[in-house]
Design a protein around this motif. Structure first.
Motif, PDB file in Angstrom:
ATOM      1  N   THR A 126       0.829  -1.204   0.000  1.00 43.96           N
ATOM      2  CA  THR A 126       0.000   0.000   0.000  1.00 43.96           C
ATOM      3  C   THR A 126       0.861   1.252   0.000  1.00 43.96           C
ATOM      4  OG1 THR A 126      -1.796  -1.138   1.125  1.00 43.96           O
ATOM      5  CG2 THR A 126      -1.787   1.246   1.270  1.00 43.96           C
ATOM      6  N   ARG A 127       1.839   1.304   0.882  1.00 42.01           N
ATOM      7  CA  ARG A 127       2.711   2.491   0.947  1.00 42.01           C
ATOM      8  C   ARG A 127       3.530   2.658  -0.330  1.00 42.01           C
ATOM      9  NH1 ARG A 127       3.472   4.831   6.300  1.00 42.01           N
ATOM     10  NH2 ARG A 127       2.282   3.581   7.753  1.00 42.01           N
TER      11      ARG A 127
ATOM     12  N   ALA B  51       1.235   4.042  -2.975  1.00 40.43           N
ATOM     13  CA  ALA B  51       0.935   5.434  -2.640  1.00 40.43           C
ATOM     14  C   ALA B  51       2.117   6.328  -2.980  1.00 40.43           C
ATOM     15  CB  ALA B  51       0.577   5.556  -1.163  1.00 40.43           C
ATOM     16  N   ARG B  52       3.306   5.866  -2.673  1.00 40.49           N
ATOM     17  CA  ARG B  52       4.509   6.664  -2.889  1.00 40.49           C
ATOM     18  C   ARG B  52       4.836   6.831  -4.366  1.00 40.49           C
ATOM     19  NH1 ARG B  52       8.473   4.466   0.729  1.00 40.49           N
ATOM     20  NH2 ARG B  52       7.395   5.743   2.239  1.00 40.49           N
TER      21      ARG B  52
ATOM     22  N   ARG C 207      -5.523   5.044   2.131  1.00 45.74           N
ATOM     23  CA  ARG C 207      -5.210   4.226   3.316  1.00 45.74           C
ATOM     24  C   ARG C 207      -3.942   4.716   3.997  1.00 45.74           C
ATOM     25  NH1 ARG C 207      -6.663  -1.624   0.747  1.00 45.74           N
ATOM     26  NH2 ARG C 207      -8.908  -1.454   1.034  1.00 45.74           N
ATOM     27  N   SER C 208      -2.935   4.986   3.216  1.00 46.67           N
ATOM     28  CA  SER C 208      -1.663   5.452   3.755  1.00 46.67           C
ATOM     29  C   SER C 208      -1.826   6.814   4.439  1.00 46.67           C
ATOM     30  CB  SER C 208      -0.638   5.540   2.619  1.00 46.67           C
ATOM     31  OG  SER C 208       0.590   5.995   3.077  1.00 46.67           O
TER      32      SER C 208
ATOM     33  N   HIS D 114      -1.407   7.856   8.432  1.00 48.74           N
ATOM     34  CA  HIS D 114      -0.514   8.957   8.834  1.00 48.74           C
ATOM     35  C   HIS D 114      -1.271   9.988   9.680  1.00 48.74           C
ATOM     36  CE1 HIS D 114       2.356  12.240   8.677  1.00 48.74           C
ATOM     37  NE2 HIS D 114       1.408  12.996   8.153  1.00 48.74           N
TER      38      HIS D 114
END
Length: 167
Positions: free
Chosen positions: A2-3, A6-7, A108-109, A113
């Motif tokens: 996921t991260r 996202a990144r 989600r990320s 955060h």
């Protein structure tokens, strides 16, 4: 995963944009409809960027009163508009898959955060329990949040589709 998605969503977006432009078969009509949807998406993003105080607070004014992710809503409309403008079913499938995968991962990320950084304040906002915050739109805030980059990218994409449609 996921991260990671996202990144890398912006970089992946540029890579897919090349493929989308290559496959696109825009018509004047599809371009007009698609541009209308995409510009509406950019207006949503601009409104959100003019209210967002990134990493300083849980922003609750402007479109954040109605949705937790107005920037992603606007990006989705831009993507859908570009898919419509491209007038190609494979392009539409690529765009929808990209949006679902990357924006879901980004949301989600981001929520993880915000919960980590703001704790109960974010949970209260997410559950619509926090007090309403009124703040005026700010062009300075929109520029600080680099929304002009998205505007330039949208303009370039629409111009490239228009060039393909008319030449």
């Amino acid at each position: 995963m996921t991260r990671l998605l996202a990144r890398w969503r912006v970089t992946l977006g540029f890579a897919f944009a090349v493929l989308v432009l290559y496959l696109a078969t825009p018509t004047p009509w599809s371009l007009a409809i698609g541009a209308t949807v995409a510009v509406a998406g950019e207006l949503v993003r601009l409104w959100a960027a003019g209210h967002l105080e990134k990493s300083k607070e849980v922003t609750q004014s402007g479109p954040y009163r109605y949705t937790r992710h107005p920037l992603y809503l606007g990006s989705s409309l831009i993507g859908i508009g570009m898919a419509i403008g491209s007038h190609h079913l494979v392009v539409a499938s690529i765009v929808v898959a990209y949006l679902v995968l990357t924006l879901t991962a980004a949301m989600r990320s981001e929520e993880a955060h915000l919960r980590e950084k703001f704790g109960d304040a974010y949970d209260a906002y997410a559950q619509k329990r926090s007090p309403k915050v009124e703040r005026a739109f700010s062009w300075h805030r929109a520029l600080y949040n680099r929304e002009h980059h998205t505007m330039a990218g949208l303009a370039a994409g629409l111009l490239l589709l228009a060039a393909k449609a008319f030449f």
